[in-house]
Design a protein around this motif. Structure first.
Motif, PDB file in Angstrom:
ATOM      1  N   GLN A 173       0.824  -1.178   0.114  1.00  0.00           N
ATOM      2  CA  GLN A 173       0.006  -0.221   0.066  1.00  0.00           C
ATOM      3  C   GLN A 173       0.941   1.259  -0.281  1.00  0.00           C
ATOM      4  N   ARG A 174       1.850   1.364   0.906  1.00  0.00           N
ATOM      5  CA  ARG A 174       2.970   2.335   0.676  1.00  0.00           C
ATOM      6  C   ARG A 174       4.234   1.866   0.823  1.00  0.00           C
ATOM      7  N   LYS A 175       5.259   2.542   0.008  1.00  0.00           N
ATOM      8  CA  LYS A 175       6.523   2.402   0.062  1.00  0.00           C
ATOM      9  C   LYS A 175       7.264   3.607   0.487  1.00  0.00           C
ATOM     10  N   ILE A 176       8.160   3.704   1.466  1.00  0.00           N
ATOM     11  CA  ILE A 176       8.676   5.063   1.903  1.00  0.00           C
ATOM     12  C   ILE A 176      10.119   4.871   1.822  1.00  0.00           C
ATOM     13  N   LYS A 177      10.952   5.667   1.119  1.00  0.00           N
ATOM     14  CA  LYS A 177      12.172   5.536   1.321  1.00  0.00           C
ATOM     15  C   LYS A 177      13.049   6.561   1.835  1.00  0.00           C
ATOM     16  N   LEU A 178      13.961   6.440   2.723  1.00  0.00           N
ATOM     17  CA  LEU A 178      14.513   7.577   3.489  1.00  0.00           C
ATOM     18  C   LEU A 178      15.847   7.588   3.292  1.00  0.00           C
ATOM     19  N   ASN A 179      16.256   8.850   2.716  1.00  0.00           N
ATOM     20  CA  ASN A 179      17.789   9.292   2.701  1.00  0.00           C
ATOM     21  C   ASN A 179      18.104   9.997   3.718  1.00  0.00           C
ATOM     22  N   ARG A 180      19.024   9.298   4.511  1.00  0.00           N
ATOM     23  CA  ARG A 180      19.504  10.461   5.588  1.00  0.00           C
ATOM     24  C   ARG A 180      20.681  11.092   5.174  1.00  0.00           C
ATOM     25  N   THR A 181      20.969  12.242   5.998  1.00  0.00           N
ATOM     26  CA  THR A 181      22.117  12.855   6.109  1.00  0.00           C
ATOM     27  C   THR A 181      22.821  12.980   7.441  1.00  0.00           C
ATOM     28  N   ALA A 182      23.958  13.413   7.572  1.00  0.00           N
ATOM     29  CA  ALA A 182      24.465  13.281   8.963  1.00  0.00           C
ATOM     30  C   ALA A 182      23.521  14.158  10.156  1.00  0.00           C
ATOM     31  N   GLU A 183      22.838  15.187   9.404  1.00  0.00           N
ATOM     32  CA  GLU A 183      22.164  16.071  10.425  1.00  0.00           C
ATOM     33  C   GLU A 183      20.704  15.371  10.441  1.00  0.00           C
ATOM     34  N   ILE A 189      12.779  12.058   1.750  1.00  0.00           N
ATOM     35  CA  ILE A 189      11.593  11.110   1.830  1.00  0.00           C
ATOM     36  C   ILE A 189      11.007  11.106   0.642  1.00  0.00           C
ATOM     37  N   GLU A 190      10.782   9.820  -0.055  1.00  0.00           N
ATOM     38  CA  GLU A 190      10.074   9.288  -1.092  1.00  0.00           C
ATOM     39  C   GLU A 190       9.059   8.497  -0.709  1.00  0.00           C
ATOM     40  N   LEU A 191       7.795   8.870  -0.801  1.00  0.00           N
ATOM     41  CA  LEU A 191       6.487   8.094  -0.484  1.00  0.00           C
ATOM     42  C   LEU A 191       5.893   7.653  -1.723  1.00  0.00           C
ATOM     43  N   THR A 192       5.654   6.607  -1.904  1.00  0.00           N
ATOM     44  CA  THR A 192       5.015   5.839  -3.088  1.00  0.00           C
ATOM     45  C   THR A 192       3.597   5.222  -2.563  1.00  0.00           C
ATOM     46  N   ALA A 193       2.610   5.803  -3.050  1.00  0.00           N
ATOM     47  CA  ALA A 193       1.230   5.168  -2.606  1.00  0.00           C
ATOM     48  C   ALA A 193       0.466   4.403  -3.767  1.00  0.00           C
ATOM     49  N   LYS A 194      -0.107   3.397  -3.128  1.00  0.00           N
ATOM     50  CA  LYS A 194      -1.022   2.483  -4.050  1.00  0.00           C
ATOM     51  C   LYS A 194      -2.322   2.736  -3.881  1.00  0.00           C
ATOM     52  N   GLU A 195      -3.109   3.563  -4.757  1.00  0.00           N
ATOM     53  CA  GLU A 195      -4.365   4.030  -4.503  1.00  0.00           C
ATOM     54  C   GLU A 195      -5.138   3.829  -5.668  1.00  0.00           C
ATOM     55  N   ILE A 196      -6.376   4.484  -6.118  1.00  0.00           N
ATOM     56  CA  ILE A 196      -6.991   4.402  -7.302  1.00  0.00           C
ATOM     57  C   ILE A 196      -6.021   4.875  -8.625  1.00  0.00           C
ATOM     58  N   PHE A 197      -5.411   6.077  -8.159  1.00  0.00           N
ATOM     59  CA  PHE A 197      -4.424   6.587  -9.049  1.00  0.00           C
ATOM     60  C   PHE A 197      -2.967   6.619  -8.007  1.00  0.00           C
ATOM     61  N   ASN A 198      -2.143   5.655  -8.695  1.00  0.00           N
ATOM     62  CA  ASN A 198      -0.875   5.694  -7.536  1.00  0.00           C
ATOM     63  C   ASN A 198      -0.349   6.958  -7.911  1.00  0.00           C
ATOM     64  N   TYR A 199       0.260   7.624  -6.741  1.00  0.00           N
ATOM     65  CA  TYR A 199       1.126   8.648  -6.894  1.00  0.00           C
ATOM     66  C   TYR A 199       2.392   8.439  -5.838  1.00  0.00           C
ATOM     67  N   SER A 200       3.335   9.649  -5.927  1.00  0.00           N
ATOM     68  CA  SER A 200       4.670   9.640  -5.448  1.00  0.00           C
ATOM     69  C   SER A 200       4.561  10.988  -4.690  1.00  0.00           C
ATOM     70  N   LEU A 201       5.116  11.060  -3.420  1.00  0.00           N
ATOM     71  CA  LEU A 201       5.758  12.435  -2.864  1.00  0.00           C
ATOM     72  C   LEU A 201       7.267  12.382  -2.836  1.00  0.00           C
ATOM     73  N   ILE A 202       7.982  13.289  -3.061  1.00  0.00           N
ATOM     74  CA  ILE A 202       9.008  13.674  -2.957  1.00  0.00           C
ATOM     75  C   ILE A 202       9.397  14.608  -2.043  1.00  0.00           C
ATOM     76  N   MET A 203       9.740  14.364  -0.861  1.00  0.00           N
ATOM     77  CA  MET A 203       9.875  15.213   0.432  1.00  0.00           C
ATOM     78  C   MET A 203      11.450  15.563   0.477  1.00  0.00           C
ATOM     79  N   THR A 204      11.658  16.973   0.335  1.00  0.00           N
ATOM     80  CA  THR A 204      13.132  17.622   0.762  1.00  0.00           C
ATOM     81  C   THR A 204      13.090  18.631   1.972  1.00  0.00           C
ATOM     82  N   LEU A 205      13.947  18.153   2.714  1.00  0.00           N
ATOM     83  CA  LEU A 205      13.921  18.908   4.379  1.00  0.00           C
ATOM     84  C   LEU A 205      14.096  20.359   3.922  1.00  0.00           C
TER      85      LEU A 205
END
Lengths: 213, 205
Positions: A173-183, A189-205
């Motif tokens: 249902q959800r795939k979340i990938k976290l790429n950490r830095t030292a801080e 964060i990249e979240l991929t969601a399986k819904e009626i229409f699949n979508y991705s959220l690319i989150m940059t801190l």
């Protein structure tokens, strides 16, 4: 015949990505420590969020998340670059929608969003059912929640972690990938969601800071 | 999403109100606005809301050239650009290190909204159905825009535009959404009728 083989290969690959992966036991004697990127202190995080559907960028927003892991208090807001607040809600723990502009006022959006935030930032709730290694050597722990859903937390060393959520039947249902830095563990964060229409959220801190509720 | 675009529209009209605010009434404003050929400025935007311990700071720049060319650009923290030229408005956002067109419905609605903006650039400040405008002279000049009708219901309570009386330079704009949320935009390096390259309204990068 080549086409059939290719189809079988693709089907097999797709199946391996969309269902619960097999966990191999670790060779070591002691019980492995589960990967835990999750917040330990009350925190406020601000991310730039890019929304993608079918691989194409649809839009960008700013997300503010305030979380206290000790009380499970979650507050969040979505705004445009222009500063217009499109959505604001909190769960303390009951869900309270403070503001919801179209299209963020639809159906279960608020509840789903809170669930996604908890999935990303808070340790899974439930029982650990398995610990071990995936076929690629990544460490994994598997939780099962009260509703039967599965959550895998995977450490892909050195700087990447994944959180995958599956239904009780084992469909992702959800795939979340976290790429950490030292801080910060939540730098990317990249979240991929399986819904009626699949979508991705690319989150940059943008900002992260300790918070007092 | 049209409502959201109306907010962006509100940002645009601010410049034309303030740049022409020497006048005592809106009839005079209309005449003064006709003399404005270009506007450019830098801005710092401070977003205040309960969930934020301190304001969220954004920085950007703005360009306008008569009769209908706009560029409203955020440089950080979320890079985005709205360009409107000859009635065609597009919004771009940073994606994978490059600027990509925003395909959301908000960007589509903006085309309709920016057609309205053109009316404001012609000095028709008090003829827009979305706002009721008033002008108050004091130590400074304060222009207040109050949304009317349902277009902005629940979105904006009012917009206050503060202008330095002597220089007529734009000082700040405060967009009050609710008692817990406001956006303050402070302008600097405001230039009226200075030359602006055509590429500003054409090139995204």
């Amino acid at each position: 015949m080549k086409g059939v083989r290719l189809l079988l290969l693709l089907t097999s690959l797709f199946a391996s990505c969309s269902t619960l992966p097999a966990i191999n036991p670790l060779l070591q004697q002691s019980e492995p420590v589960c990967p835990s990127p999750f917040l330990k202190e009350p925190s406020r995080l601000i991310h730039a969020i890019e929304v993608r559907m079918a691989g194409e960028t649809q839009g960008a927003i700013i997300g503010v998340t305030l979380i206290d892991p000790s009380t499970l208090f979650v507050s969040c807001a979505i705004m445009t670059a222009e500063g217009m607040v499109l959505f604001e809600a909190q769960a303390a723990p009951e869900l309270q929608v403070i503001r919801a502009m179209p299209p963020f006022d639809s159906g279960d959006f608020a509840r789903n969003m809170m669930e996604d935030i908890k999935l990303i930032f808070l340790p899974p709730v439930g029982e650990i059912r398995a610990r071990g290694m995936l076929s690629d050597g990544a460490r994994i722990c598997r939780w099962q929640g009260k509703d039967g859903d599965w959550i895998d937390v995977i450490a892909n060393e050195p700087a990447s972690m994944a959180i995958n959520k599956y239904s009780a039947a084992g469909n992702w249902q959800r795939k979340i990938k976290l790429n950490r830095t030292a801080e910060n563990a939540y730098s990317s964060i990249e979240l991929t969601a399986k819904e009626i229409f699949n979508y991705s959220l690319i989150m940059t801190l943008i900002e992260a800071e300790p918070a007092s509720k | 999403m049209k409502k959201i675009s109306l907010i962006i529209f509100a940002f645009f009209i601010i410049f034309f109100l303030t740049a022409a605010a020497k006048a005592d009434d809106f009839d005079q404003l209309r005449k003064d606005a006709a003399n404005i050929k270009t506007v450019q400025a830098r801005f710092v935007q401070k977003k205040q809301m309960k969930i934020l311990a301190k304001p969220l700071i954004s920085e950007g720049r703005f360009f306008y050239a008569a009769p209908d060319s706009f560029r409203w650009e955020y440089l950080k923290p979320l890079r985005s650009i709205v360009i409107s030229r000859q009635g065609e408005a597009k919004r771009y956002i940073m994606s994978g290190g490059k600027m990509a067109e925003d395909k959301s419905s908000g960007a589509q609605a903006m085309r309709i909204v920016l057609a309205e903006v053109v009316n404001w650039t012609r000095g028709q400040f008090d003829r827009n159905a979305s706002f009721r405008a008033s002008l108050k002279e004091g130590p400074g000049t304060l222009i207040t825009l109050i949304p009317v009708g349902q277009n902005m219901a629940g979105m904006i309570e009012k917009i206050e535009i503060s202008v330095a009386k002597k220089t007529m330079a734009i000082k700040s704009v405060k967009i009050i959404e609710s008692e817990n949320a406001a956006t303050v935009i402070e302008f600097s390096d405001v230039g009226i009728n200075k030359a602006i390259s055509d590429s500003v309204f054409r090139d995204v990068e």
